[in-house]
Structure formats: C-alpha cells, structure tokens
Scaffold this active site. Structure first.
Site, PDB file in Angstrom:
ATOM      1  N   MET B   1     -34.677 -25.368 -84.517  1.00  0.00           N
ATOM      2  CA  MET B   1     -34.172 -26.636 -83.996  1.00  0.00           C
ATOM      3  C   MET B   1     -34.375 -26.660 -82.497  1.00  0.00           C
ATOM      4  O   MET B   1     -33.437 -26.450 -81.747  1.00  0.00           O
ATOM      5  CB  MET B   1     -32.679 -26.755 -84.277  1.00  0.00           C
ATOM      6  CG  MET B   1     -32.324 -26.509 -85.700  1.00  0.00           C
ATOM      7  SD  MET B   1     -32.777 -27.873 -86.725  1.00  0.00           S
ATOM      8  CE  MET B   1     -32.209 -27.239 -88.286  1.00  0.00           C
ATOM      9  N   CYS B   2     -35.603 -26.818 -82.044  1.00  0.00           N
ATOM     10  CA  CYS B   2     -35.782 -26.681 -80.618  1.00  0.00           C
ATOM     11  C   CYS B   2     -37.170 -27.078 -80.167  1.00  0.00           C
ATOM     12  O   CYS B   2     -38.018 -27.426 -80.961  1.00  0.00           O
ATOM     13  CB  CYS B   2     -35.523 -25.237 -80.219  1.00  0.00           C
ATOM     14  SG  CYS B   2     -36.254 -24.092 -81.359  1.00  0.00           S
ATOM     15  N   GLY B   3     -37.339 -27.010 -78.867  1.00  0.00           N
ATOM     16  CA  GLY B   3     -38.637 -27.226 -78.262  1.00  0.00           C
ATOM     17  C   GLY B   3     -39.012 -25.993 -77.451  1.00  0.00           C
ATOM     18  O   GLY B   3     -38.144 -25.349 -76.865  1.00  0.00           O
ATOM     19  N   VAL B 150     -35.743 -25.211 -75.186  1.00  0.00           N
ATOM     20  CA  VAL B 150     -34.541 -26.050 -75.296  1.00  0.00           C
ATOM     21  C   VAL B 150     -34.007 -25.901 -76.708  1.00  0.00           C
ATOM     22  O   VAL B 150     -34.773 -25.844 -77.657  1.00  0.00           O
ATOM     23  CB  VAL B 150     -34.813 -27.542 -74.985  1.00  0.00           C
ATOM     24  CG1 VAL B 150     -35.171 -27.727 -73.527  1.00  0.00           C
ATOM     25  CG2 VAL B 150     -35.885 -28.121 -75.894  1.00  0.00           C
TER      26      VAL B 150
END
Lengths: 652, 303
Positions: B1-3, B150
């Site tokens: 769940m991220c960048g 992130v």
C-alpha cells in the site's frame, strides 16, 4: 480550441472546464500534463482533447463519444470503461489499457502494459508495439489488435471477443486457442490500421475463447425441495441434508451452488438483549412522531448526502439475481418509506431508476453494466469489494438467468454460467483503490457519495483502508447475509458473522481516531427493527435490509434462487415465472414491513428513554450468551432472556 | 500500500541534490501513501567511519537510549567522532573497523536502529514528504543516490519505525523500499533466522533486505541476488534496493504492482508512477519504460 495549463490549474478544476467545453462543443488542449491522473474523466460530449505530454492513471476513463490524443505515455487504465469515442496514445501505455471498454477505439503507438483489455465488452484496443502479461484477461467481447508480440498468457480466461497478434504468440492463456482468420477479418483489420495510419506488412494470428470453461460441464440436478427449517436442523451429521449433498456431488463432481443465506447457527444480534425493562414499550400509539429517526448518510466529505427518513437502507441486490418486477417493487417500497435502494451488481435499468427516489449504483470487478451515464443519474456510487455471504468471491449468475436482455445490459455473451471476477482490474491494494475513488469523484464532479461494500473478513484492516482512501461510508456485510447464488460451502462456512464485524470495525476506527470520518451501514441477517436497534446501539450509523425485504415481498425461502425458475417470480428472468409477481402489491407489502420496522425502532428507542436514535449506545445492551459477551465485551446476563419485549406487533 | 521512488546520479559525485529530487518524486505520489514518508540517502562517505542513526524519542526516554547506545559502541571499540539529536533521531558518526553485524545486533538491543553504514542514512517518520523534510532537512542532503517511500499503513501501526525504507539489519549500507506483499514471509524468515540473522520488525520489507544482504555477504552480486529473489519470494512486489554503490529493482511475475523508469546519460530514476518522474522534469514528455513482469536490473555509480 481552448488551452488549459495543468501547471497552473488543478485536475479537478480542469476536468470541470473540460466537461463545460464539451457541452459547448469546444475542443480542448492540455499542456504540462506531467502524467497527472484522471485527465478528462467523465466527459460525455464528442469533442477533441489533445494532451501535450504524458497522462497518468485512467486518462479518458468513464467517457462516451470524446476523442483523445496523448502525445506521450499514459499510466494505468487508459480509456477505462469508455462507451464510444477514441484515444490515440503516441507513447506507451501502462497496465490495463482499455479496461472494461464498451465500444471505444483505443490505439497505442508504443507498447502496452499487463492485462490489456481486461473485462472489455466491445470496441477495439490496438497496440503497435508489444503487449505484456495476460493481454485480453477475462475479456467478454470486442477486439484486441497487437502488432508486436503477444506477451505471456494472452487471452487468459477470455469469454468472448477476438485477439489478433501480428508478432509472436508467446504463450496462450487457459481456455484460449489459435484459429484461422475468418473471411473479412484481414480486410477489417487493415482498414482499421489504415484509418489510424499504422503501417503493418505481416500476417495476423487470431486467438479466441476455446469454450471449455464457459459453462459447467455438467448441470446440477434440481434438489428435492427441503423446507429451510429442515435444511437448517441442528445436526451436522448424516442428516437428510448431508445425504442429499453427497449424492448430488457424486453426480456433478464439483462444488454445489445455492441461493439464500447461511444455515448454521452463529452468534448474532438475537444473542443480545436490552438492559432495561421494556415491558411498557410500544404502548404509546404516537411513538413514531416522538423519536427523531431521519438521518443523512454520505455527506461527510461534501457530497450530496442520501436523505433517509430512518437509519435504514435496502441492501444491494442485482437485477439479474432478481427479476425486473422485484427490483421495481423494492424500488417503489424504498421511495414510499423514504430510504435508499441499491442496484447491486449488473447495471441500472430504467425501471429501477424510475421506481427508487434514491438509488446507489454499484461497481464490481467485472464492470457489468457499469457506465458513466448511469453514474450520472445515480444518487450514490459504491465500489464492491466483497459481500458477507461469500467474501473474496465474485458474483454468480447461472445461464438460465443470463437472458439476451440481461446480457445486453451487462455487455456479456448470453447464456453463459456467469462467474464474475472476484478482483477489480485496477484495485490491487489500498493505493490503487484511492486513485479509483478519485476517478469516480472526478467523473461525477464530486456530487455523489462514494461508498465501499465490504464483506466481513479482515475487518480491522479493511475499514482502516476505507477511511484512509476517503470513502464517505462503508456498507459492512456480515456472514449472515444472503446471496442469489454462491458455493454452498462458502455460504455456510466462510466469513465473519455480523456481530463481531461491527465490533471490530468500530474498534479499528477508534484505534486510529478516525471514527468520526466515516459512516457505517451494517447488514447481514438484519431481520427487523429490533435487530436494527441493536446494531445502532453497537455503533452502526444505519442498517440495510436485504433478505427480509424479499421475504416481505413474497419469497418462500426455497433456496433455489440460482436455478432461475423461482415460482414466486422473484429470482427469475423467465417471463412465464415473472408474470406471477405483482410488483404493485408486493411493493405495498415490502413498504408495510419497512413501516413496521420504523415503528419498532421508534418504540424501542423511546422505551430506552431517548428521543433520538443517535442516543442509543452499547450501554443499552447486555449479552445473553458467553460467546456474545466475549465478542462484544457486553456484560453476560442470561436472565435478561425473560424480559425480551414482544414487539412483533405490526402497524396497520 | 504505497509508492516508491529511487534515483542514482551517474557522475558518482556527492554533490547531487538527491534529497530534493526524492522529496519532489514522493510529493508527486503522496496520494499512494499519506501516513508516513521515508528516505534512504547515500553520500559523504569516509573510510574507517561509520554512520549510525537511531530513533530515540524525546526527553528522558531519549537520554536513556543515548546512554545505552554509547555504552554498546564503547564495548565494541567504536570511537565517537561526532553526534547530534535531530527531531526524535540520534545521529552519530564513529570510527570503527570491527564486525558490523555484531555491533549492529548489540546496538539494536540498546535502541531502535534506523540505519548503519559508511554512507547510508535512513530518515523516516509519520507525515508527508514535506513534513518529514521540515523536521529533518532532507532537502539539504546532497549525495550520489537514494530511495524514498510513502506508506499507507494497513496491517501495522502508523509509527516511525514501521515506515520505510528498511535497513537490512546487520548489513551496512543496504536499504529497501517495497510496494506489495510477500506471502511466504514466515517460511523465509525462519530460514534466515536459523542462519543466525535477527529481525527487528514483522515487516516483509525487512525480510527482502536481509535476504538480499545475506546473498551479497556470500559474495553473490546484487544482480544475481535479485534474480533468485523473483523465484524465492512469493507474492506481489515491486521493490527497489540500494547499496553503497548500486541501486536495483525486481518485479514479480504477476505484474500487479506498478513501476516505471526513466534513464538519461546523467541519471536513472524509478518510481511507482510517471507523475513522480515528471516532477523531476516538469513540462517534458519523457521516454519512460515500464519493466516487464519477472524482471530485475541494477545500476552502479561510477567510482
């Protein structure tokens, strides 16, 4: 032509400008796009949109009739769900280009990413370069043209449509096969390529569905009619139900499918009672007028909230699982009761829209019947992740119910045993989901509440993701929820009951101090106003009735919803069966049931000493069983069983 | 769940604005992860020196942790060259030429280690890229290369130590950022634990870091370790790894998690979305590439 500079204009504002120029018929040029997401989404007018650079996710998504040209690359999901129009991309496309399109033409000059054309229904997706992994995954119709190499597993689980490959076919997906070109295929392809000035001198290979997985190889014999009360008897061992089950499986060699809800005893709202003596409840004839029941759901982030005359909605049930007449009856009843109805999977019919004054439009992974026009006439949008009766699985609709009319709305071939995808093409985590939510908001100008339907599973993690992804409300569905068709084992043995689901959801939101940022509508075996009050006490903002409205409208609980020959005309698409269903009469029955529930909610709230249902709290409840006490943390007071109020009186 | 994001400047000089570039890239994809932001930054290396960065908290709690850290360092003969407290972090530079893994496990027991290396420093905390920059001055960092992340927290809590990047506990200068989920986490972790490695979190990204560092400690090149990781790790993943001299990526065979890259004569940049790459080159149409499923690659800085 009008130029919009995205270095100076936010995407949300730019999209509103584009839609306004669309209505005027003015073409638009976007400069400095810098791969921003959602460019041009929701546009429904035939203008030209020129993007001078790269676009991000869902460029031209949820549009109809517009023509897009992108000078460089696009991110995931270019042309998502387009009805008509075209997109030309001069560079490369990311994953799932042309996802769920219903008739557009999308041309990629470079290469395209994985799962190109996933669940597409019609139209053409063409790529001058190479495709990546699983092009044509679960496509239902239309045409994919790949001038370069096919990538691995091309045509994986495709149902319909054609894939043409000019380069190497690296590897065929399951249930895909290579066939000879039909007469006219080559001419059609070359005419298309000429129109888009794509030079190609090679020859095409054609890939279609091999037809081995479209229908179950053996159909299920209709079982003897066992009344539900016998079916759900306590014994788990060698009773007539088990014998019948083994016998049928010995004939069909696969899992069984049935409709209706779970038959196993599970901890539920019936295991809770009210702490106070409520023997006086309901004596006041005017109690409905004395309790504030009206509420709004979905407005926390600025969208137009649903206005409910009481904290109740109709649970999502599809036209498809249910007949058009039944959806009409439920819609009419919801309007009479002043609450909201929900389309479920499979699209919105004019009749449904006309009958329900407030209608939530649901989007599932197969994008069956999903489109911008019905989004625009909905009162709320809902992303279905899963449902309580069969968490983690997609919908099922057996061939008998997949009529030509239904297939047309859903954009699929008629007469298949439809097993809808269990995953969304473009939602593979909370990060993707957030971008999808934004796409839906952008496409509809931030007017509509966007909710998420969650079957109870990893409730704590799921609700945290829901609030972080900016949903307005959660429709939380426990294991006691019903379905029109599901694997029998899954219905009875998989999932989390409604009672722990609501407790876990509230605890998780309080843990991250976000309870006030999202609303919860609880469903899954909520039978009447008494269950509704208990759910509200536990912390739900509203509840939804599904099965109980069907029963109020004439369902006899025979569990044969999936067969398509429902004798009451409810769970069928056969006109001979459906004509027995009198929508006007049943709508009044359903409405009468809803008014009864309203009276129960008012009478209990009043008897508990409140004049507003929002004052209900956990302190008003006790647990009757040790299990329910453990799940809820409520005091275990089995002696309260004797003081349950007799509130099954219905209003006239 | 991220960048995720990564950048390497090919000139090998320590004067490139790596911190500012990563802040811009992460700001571009902050929508993928609003909870926390982190950076792994490489630069300012000096022979015989080791940089350590700890999460010590505030006030008395921090005083206690710092005393324990200094005790553990003294025990291993590491001499303090300079130290400072920044936010809830404690940065320290020591001269040391002993066994880094032993030192690392000991100081890990003294306080929460964010990173250890001759040039690596990991900065991570709750908040956005700009908020973390405001607290730790990431934008002033100049160096050769770095990674950024992130995070949208799901399974574990929102706290600084659960943020990415992850340091490969026990291995100097190895860091990782990861988007996805490793499904054979416990099986792989037990294998590595039997070989004597310690894990400080239950996060699957730490596992990837230790897995790769273990291979490299056996003399296997980063590139070859990435190749075997695609076979050995189950699940969905796109990850970036960095060492003192290299950055690399690996992507699972299902192509579920996005990744896109852009390379010029001067630099290579990799990110979850093109919107991040465009932050480095506003207004330009970039000739980007999306790595195919099941692939990996590395880039080295010229030394």
């Amino acid at each position: 032509m009008v130029t919009i500079d995205l270095a100076a204009t936010a995407v949300r504002e730019a999209n509103e400008l584009i839609r306004r120029h669309g209505a005027d018929g003015t073409d638009v040029e976007l400069v400095n796009p810098d791969a921003r997401h959602h460019l041009g989404v929701g546009l429904v007018h035939p203008i030209d949109v020129r993007i001078r650079g790269s676009a991000g996710y869902f460029c031209a998504g949820l549009t109809d009739a517009a023509r897009f040209e992108v000078d460089n690359n696009v991110g995931w999901g270019v042309g998502d769900n387009m009805y008509s129009g075209q997109v030309v991309v001069r560079g490369n496309a990311g994953a799932i280009p042309g996802v769920a399109i219903r008739g557009a033409e999308i041309v990629i000059h470079g290469n395209m990413g994985s799962r190109a054309g996933q669940v597409m229904k019609a139209g053409t997706l063409a790529c001058a370069g190479n495709a990546n992994f699983m092009a044509g995954y679960m496509m239902y119709g239309g045409r994919i043209v790949i001038l370069g190499d096919s990538g691995e597993k091309v045509g994986e689980d495709m149902t319909g449509g054609h894939i043409f490959v000019g380069g190497r076919v690296q590897d065929l997906g399951s249930d895909a096969e290579l066939v000879d070109l039909d007469d006219g295929d080559d001419d059609d392809l070359r005419a298309f390529l000429d129109r888009y000035e794509l030079p190609f001198k090679g020859t095409f290979k054609k890939i279609v569905n091999a037809g081995k997985k479209l229908r179950y190889a053996t159909s299920e014999r209709q079982m003897r009619s066992i009344p539900f009360f016998t079916f759900s008897q306590d014994s788990e061992y060698w009773n007539p139900k088990i014998q019948e089950d083994i016998y049928i499986k010995s004939q069909i060699g696969r899992y069984r499918i049935r409709g209706y809800g779970g038959a196993r005893p599970l901890p539920h709202l019936a295991d809770l009672a009210f702490r106070r003596d409520l023997s006086h409840a309901g004596r006041d004839p005017d109690v409905v007028a004395k309790v504030a029941l009206a509420t709004e759901i979905g407005g926390l982030n600025g969208a137009n909230a649903l206005k409910l005359s009481m904290p109740v909605m109709i649970a999502p049930m599809s036209y498809g699982a249910l007949s058009a007449s039944t959806k009409r009856a439920i819609g009419l009843a919801s309007t009479l009761a002043g609450i909201a109805e929900n389309t479920g999977e499979g699209g919105m019919s004019d009749a449904q829209r006309g009958a329900a004054s407030q209608l939530i439009f649901q989007m599932l992974g197969g994008r069956l019947g999903w489109n911008i026009h019905d989004m625009n006439r909905a009162d709320g949008l809902e992303i279905y992740i899963s449902q309580g009766a069969k968490p983690g699985l997609g919908g099922q609709l057996m061939a008998k119910k997949v009529t030509p009319e239904l297939a047309r709305i859903r954009g699929i071939p008629p007469g298949i045993d439809l097993r809808s995808p269990s995953r969304h093409p473009d939602i593979l985590g909370g990060d993707d989901l957030l971008i999808k939510v934004e796409e839906l908001r952008e496409a509809t100008g931030y007017r509509l509440p966007v909710s998420v339907k969650l079957g109870a599973g990893r409730v704590s993690d799921d609700v945290k993701i829901a609030v972080k992804d900016g949903f307005d409300f959660i429709e939380l569905d426990g294991m006691q929820g019903s379905t029109g068709a599901g694997s029998a084992e899954v219905i009875d043995y998989v999932g989390v009951p409604t009672l722990p689901a609501i407790i876990e959801a509230i605890d998780a939101l309080e843990e991250i101090e976000r309870r006030q940022d999202i609303e919860i509508v609880l469903m899954g075996g909520i039978r009447d106003g008494i269950d509704a009050v208990k759910a509200l006490c536990l912390g739900a903002d509203a509840v939804a009735f599904g099965t109980s409205t069907i029963i109020a409208g004439g369902c006899i609980a025979c569990m044969q919803c999936h067969i398509g020959q429902c004798v009451t005309g409810i769970a069928t698409q056969d006109p001979e069966h459906e004509k027995r269903y009198q929508a006007e009469v049943e709508s009044r029955n359903i409405h009468r049931f809803l008014e009864g529930a309203r009276w129960q909610i008012a009478a209990l709230t009043h008897a508990l000493g409140y004049s507003d249902f929002r004052d209900l709290g956990r302190d008003d409840l006790v647990a009757l069983t040790p299990e329910a006490a453990e799940i809820t943390g409520l005091p275990h007071e089995p002696e309260r069983r004797a003081t349950l109020p007799e509130l099954r009186v219905q209003v006239g | 769940m991220c960048g995720i994001a990564g950048i390497m400047y090919k000139n090998g000089s320590g004067t490139n604005p790596a911190g500012r570039a990563l802040i811009d890239m992460l700001d571009g994809c902050q929508h993928r992860g609003p909870d926390s932001t982190g950076f792994a930054l490489y630069g300012g290396e000096r022979s015989g020196r080791l940089r350590l960065r700890f999460l010590v908290g505030e006030g008395e709690e921090a005083d206690g942790a710092i005393a324990r850290i200094q005790g553990a360092l003294a025990k291993h003969g590491a001499r303090v060259v300079d130290d400072e407290r920044v936010g809830s972090n404690y940065r320290i530079q020591v001269s040391f030429d002993g066994d880094i893994q032993k030192l690392a496990y000991d100081v890990e027991h003294a306080a929460k280690v964010l990173s250890i290396g001759s040039s690596l420093e990991i900065v991570k905390d709750v908040g956005s890229a700009h908020e973390v920059d405001g607290q730790y001055g990431v934008g002033e960092f100049h160096g050769t290369h770095g990674l950024g992340h992130v995070r949208l927290a799901t399974e574990s809590a929102v706290k600084p130590e659960a943020a990415h990047p992850f340091w490969a506990t026990g291995f100097a200068d190895v860091a990782i950022v990861h988007n996805g989920q490793i499904t054979n986490y416990w099986k792989m972790r037990r294998r590595l634990e039997q070989r004597g490695y310690e894990f400080t979190t239950d996060n699957d990204s730490e596992l990837i870091a230790v897995y790769l560092a273990d291979k490299m400690s056996q003399g296997i090149a980063l590139k070859d370790a990435l190749a075997t990781s695609i076979d050995d790790l189950d699940g969905t993943f796109s990850f970036l790894v960095s060492t003192r001299d290299e950055i690399g990526y690996a992507k699972d065979r299902l192509a579920v998690k996005p990744m896109i890259m852009y390379e010029t004569d001067d630099l290579v940049a990799v990110a979850s979305e093109e919107v991040s790459l465009n932050r480095l080159f506003p207004g330009q149409a970039l000739n980007t590439k999306e790595p195919p499923p099941g692939t990996y690659a590395t880039w080295s800085r010229s030394i």
